[in-house]
Scaffold this active site. Structure first.
Site, PDB file in Angstrom:
ATOM      1  N   GLY A  71      -7.198  10.908  -5.101  1.00  0.00           N
ATOM      2  CA  GLY A  71      -6.119  10.185  -5.776  1.00  0.00           C
ATOM      3  C   GLY A  71      -6.618   9.671  -7.119  1.00  0.00           C
ATOM      4  O   GLY A  71      -5.874   9.657  -8.114  1.00  0.00           O
ATOM      5  N   THR A  72      -7.861   9.252  -7.160  1.00  0.00           N
ATOM      6  CA  THR A  72      -8.466   8.758  -8.401  1.00  0.00           C
ATOM      7  C   THR A  72      -8.430   9.825  -9.489  1.00  0.00           C
ATOM      8  O   THR A  72      -8.064   9.546 -10.631  1.00  0.00           O
ATOM      9  CB  THR A  72      -9.932   8.325  -8.134  1.00  0.00           C
ATOM     10  OG1 THR A  72      -9.930   7.275  -7.158  1.00  0.00           O
ATOM     11  CG2 THR A  72     -10.618   7.858  -9.404  1.00  0.00           C
ATOM     12  N   ASN A 151      -1.633  -1.647  -3.156  1.00  0.00           N
ATOM     13  CA  ASN A 151      -2.560  -1.496  -2.035  1.00  0.00           C
ATOM     14  C   ASN A 151      -3.007  -2.823  -1.433  1.00  0.00           C
ATOM     15  O   ASN A 151      -3.449  -2.866  -0.298  1.00  0.00           O
ATOM     16  CB  ASN A 151      -3.781  -0.669  -2.453  1.00  0.00           C
ATOM     17  CG  ASN A 151      -4.360  -1.107  -3.770  1.00  0.00           C
ATOM     18  OD1 ASN A 151      -3.676  -1.125  -4.788  1.00  0.00           O
ATOM     19  ND2 ASN A 151      -5.623  -1.477  -3.762  1.00  0.00           N
ATOM     20  N   GLN A 179      -0.322   4.746  -1.862  1.00  0.00           N
ATOM     21  CA  GLN A 179       0.038   3.904  -0.709  1.00  0.00           C
ATOM     22  C   GLN A 179       1.459   4.168  -0.223  1.00  0.00           C
ATOM     23  O   GLN A 179       1.804   3.799   0.898  1.00  0.00           O
ATOM     24  CB  GLN A 179      -0.102   2.418  -1.062  1.00  0.00           C
ATOM     25  CG  GLN A 179      -1.523   1.949  -1.298  1.00  0.00           C
ATOM     26  CD  GLN A 179      -2.378   1.942  -0.039  1.00  0.00           C
ATOM     27  OE1 GLN A 179      -1.872   1.882   1.086  1.00  0.00           O
ATOM     28  NE2 GLN A 179      -3.679   2.012  -0.230  1.00  0.00           N
ATOM     29  N   SER A 199      -2.835  11.006  -2.261  1.00  0.00           N
ATOM     30  CA  SER A 199      -4.163  11.230  -1.688  1.00  0.00           C
ATOM     31  C   SER A 199      -4.059  11.499  -0.196  1.00  0.00           C
ATOM     32  O   SER A 199      -3.193  10.940   0.479  1.00  0.00           O
ATOM     33  CB  SER A 199      -5.038   9.998  -1.948  1.00  0.00           C
ATOM     34  OG  SER A 199      -6.312  10.174  -1.386  1.00  0.00           O
ATOM     35  N   HIS A 201      -6.470  11.026   2.335  1.00  0.00           N
ATOM     36  CA  HIS A 201      -7.126  10.205   3.371  1.00  0.00           C
ATOM     37  C   HIS A 201      -6.396   8.911   3.706  1.00  0.00           C
ATOM     38  O   HIS A 201      -6.807   8.180   4.590  1.00  0.00           O
ATOM     39  CB  HIS A 201      -8.598   9.930   3.009  1.00  0.00           C
ATOM     40  CG  HIS A 201      -8.824   8.908   1.943  1.00  0.00           C
ATOM     41  ND1 HIS A 201      -9.214   7.623   2.234  1.00  0.00           N
ATOM     42  CD2 HIS A 201      -8.740   8.979   0.596  1.00  0.00           C
ATOM     43  CE1 HIS A 201      -9.373   6.938   1.095  1.00  0.00           C
ATOM     44  NE2 HIS A 201      -9.091   7.743   0.094  1.00  0.00           N
ATOM     45  N   THR A 237     -13.553  25.447  -7.712  1.00  0.00           N
ATOM     46  CA  THR A 237     -13.218  26.079  -6.434  1.00  0.00           C
ATOM     47  C   THR A 237     -12.563  25.057  -5.514  1.00  0.00           C
ATOM     48  O   THR A 237     -13.047  23.944  -5.360  1.00  0.00           O
ATOM     49  CB  THR A 237     -14.485  26.670  -5.780  1.00  0.00           C
ATOM     50  OG1 THR A 237     -15.026  27.626  -6.686  1.00  0.00           O
ATOM     51  CG2 THR A 237     -14.164  27.338  -4.449  1.00  0.00           C
ATOM     52  N   CYS A 325     -12.644  -1.859  -3.410  1.00  0.00           N
ATOM     53  CA  CYS A 325     -13.534  -1.887  -4.570  1.00  0.00           C
ATOM     54  C   CYS A 325     -14.048  -3.276  -4.866  1.00  0.00           C
ATOM     55  O   CYS A 325     -15.159  -3.448  -5.319  1.00  0.00           O
ATOM     56  CB  CYS A 325     -12.803  -1.376  -5.804  1.00  0.00           C
ATOM     57  SG  CYS A 325     -11.859   0.082  -5.477  1.00  0.00           S
TER      58      CYS A 325
HETATM   59  C1  PLP Z   1      -6.859   4.676  -2.291  1.00  0.00           C
HETATM   60  C2  PLP Z   1      -6.078   4.551  -3.542  1.00  0.00           C
HETATM   61  C3  PLP Z   1      -6.391   5.303  -4.688  1.00  0.00           C
HETATM   62  C4  PLP Z   1      -7.570   6.206  -4.756  1.00  0.00           C
HETATM   63  O1  PLP Z   1      -7.441   7.358  -3.979  1.00  0.00           O
HETATM   64  P1  PLP Z   1      -8.801   8.133  -3.573  1.00  0.00           P
HETATM   65  O2  PLP Z   1      -8.337   9.412  -2.969  1.00  0.00           O
HETATM   66  O3  PLP Z   1      -9.511   7.228  -2.614  1.00  0.00           O
HETATM   67  O4  PLP Z   1      -9.573   8.319  -4.826  1.00  0.00           O
HETATM   68  C5  PLP Z   1      -5.585   5.162  -5.798  1.00  0.00           C
HETATM   69  N1  PLP Z   1      -4.557   4.334  -5.803  1.00  0.00           N
HETATM   70  C6  PLP Z   1      -4.217   3.592  -4.732  1.00  0.00           C
HETATM   71  C7  PLP Z   1      -3.025   2.703  -4.790  1.00  0.00           C
HETATM   72  C8  PLP Z   1      -4.978   3.656  -3.568  1.00  0.00           C
HETATM   73  O5  PLP Z   1      -4.649   2.919  -2.522  1.00  0.00           O
END
Ligand code: PLP
Length: 389
Positions: A71-72, A151, A179, A199, A201, A237, A325
């Site tokens: 997501g980052t 989040n 989220q 994202s 996970h 890849t 974080c």
């Molecule tokens: C977890 C999160 C991210 C980052 O996603 P990752 O896949 O962990 O890099 C970005 N934005 C929000 C709001 C998140 O909760």
């Protein structure tokens, strides 16, 4: 000892069915999706299937989904991609004070390189007032980026209304929906957004895979340079098993969306109700009405959240003091600060996030333990206050 995980906004376990789907892509189905022979083609097909599954969850076209590493990365791509594509148009970005660090620190970096960034204030419930956004727009504004669901406090933004303001002014609108995915219904066409980060996970898929929705027609420069993967838009890849897992997780989230929302919101309401009726001087932070269904961000007055977190950990309970974080530092949460919550109350705040595996029995256990931990810490803090420590 009972183990209760209540930090589903930090990450989620991979579902059994998701893992099953992924495993063959580590071993016999290992072909490079860019290879021309048969096992390469099979990998390509698996990626296209996953693209369809993710697209369906947000009502996008398959061609509008681009897989990333996280997501980052999707957030970084959206910002840097617009900044580069529209460099002749302007150098002003509008975002909010409550974004995830993936967005905030990207904007901090751009500020150091000569860009203007406006960080919008939010209302006490965490929502952006559309008038505040309107007032911040200039003729140099090239991007508006506002997260869908926060989040830390779970506040859901009026994205459709905010995106419409961007559109009126011909400005690109991005939303970090990490989220929101799997926790609120999402229809990118109805919302009118140009770019959206998601994202895997956070929706019971594997870590290390995300995606950027790029509305057809939006001009966006590449961020990763190299091979021709992802229609020449994102080199490298592909994380084949990860993408397959993300696809399956998205399919399950789509099928179970209503039931999931109903289940976790009922559990969350039960939990908040129990805590507030059994422990004094507790308040709920954020919006009651516009809220992530599994989020309870609570302030326990007169105690330190960090101390609570550690005491709860000793009792097998995993919660968070805010975003993952900032949990290693004592800097007060930038989100709770932006909601106007005083520093001493921020320090007494904990985030509990409920997920699919959570049961009522888990929550009853947490409430019992919380009562003990709060009593213990409050008695220490009143002794220390009385003695003037
Ligand atoms: C977890 C999160 C991210 C980052 O996603 P990752 O896949 O962990 O890099 C970005 N934005 C929000 C709001 C998140 O909760």
């Amino acid at each position: 000892m009972r183990q209760v995980y209540l930090d589903y906004s930090a990450t989620t376990p991979v579902k059994e069915d998701v893992l099953k789907e992924m495993i063959p892509y580590f071993t016999e189905k290992f072909g490079n999706p860019s290879s021309l022979y048969t096992i390469g083609a099979a990998s390509r097909e698996a990626i296209e299937k996953a693209r369809g599954q993710v697209a369906k969850l947000i009502h996008a076209q398959e061609k509008e989904i681009f897989f990333t590493s996280t997501g980052t990365e999707a957030d970084n791509w959206a910002v840097f991609g617009i900044v580069d594509a529209l460099k002749n148009k302007g150098n002003h970005i509008i975002t909010t004070k409550i974004e995830h660090h993936a967005l905030l620190h990207t904007c901090d970096f751009l500020e150091k390189h000569g860009y203007d960034v406006t960080y919008l204030d939010v209302e006490p419930d965490g929502r952006v007032n559309p008038e505040t956004l309107k007032a911040a727009i200039t003729d140099k504004t090239i991007l508006i980026s506002i997260m869908f669901v926060n989040n830390e406090v779970g506040t859901i933004q009026p994205i459709k209304e905010l995106a419409a303001i961007a559109k009126e002014h011909g400005i690109v609108f991005h939303t970090d929906a990490v989220q929101a995915l799997g926790n609120v219904p999402i229809d990118v066409k109805d919302l009118g957004v140009d770019l959206m980060s998601v994202s895997s996970h956070k929706i019971y898929g594997p870590k290390g895979v995300g995606a950027l929705y790029i509305r057809k027609g939006v001009q966006l420069s590449n961020f990763m340079h190299g091979g021709a993967q992802e229609s020449k838009r994102r080199a490298g890849t592909e994380n084949l098993p990860g993408i397959v897992g993300f696809g399956k997780a998205a399919e399950l989230a789509y099928e179970n969306l209503d039931a999931h929302i109903k289940k976790i919101s009922e559990l969350r309401d039960y939990f908040v109700d129990q805590v507030m009726s059994k422990i004094e001087n507790v308040t709920l932070n954020g919006s009651k009405e516009f809220r992530h269904p599994g989020n309870a961000n609570l302030t326990f007055e007169y105690i330190e959240g960090e101390a609570m977190l550690l005491y709860l950990d000793m009792r097998g309970i995993a919660v968070s003091t805010g975003s993952a974080c900032s949990s290693a530092s004592l800097v007060p949460s930038h989100v709770l600060s932006a909601l106007g919550i005083p520093v001493e109350r921020i320090h007494g705040s904990l985030r509990f996030t409920i997920g699919d595996p959570t049961t009522k029995e888990d929550l009853d256990y947490v409430v019992e333990e919380l009562i003990e931990v709060v009593n213990k810490l409050r008695s220490i803090s009143s002794v220390s206050q009385a003695k003037g420590w």
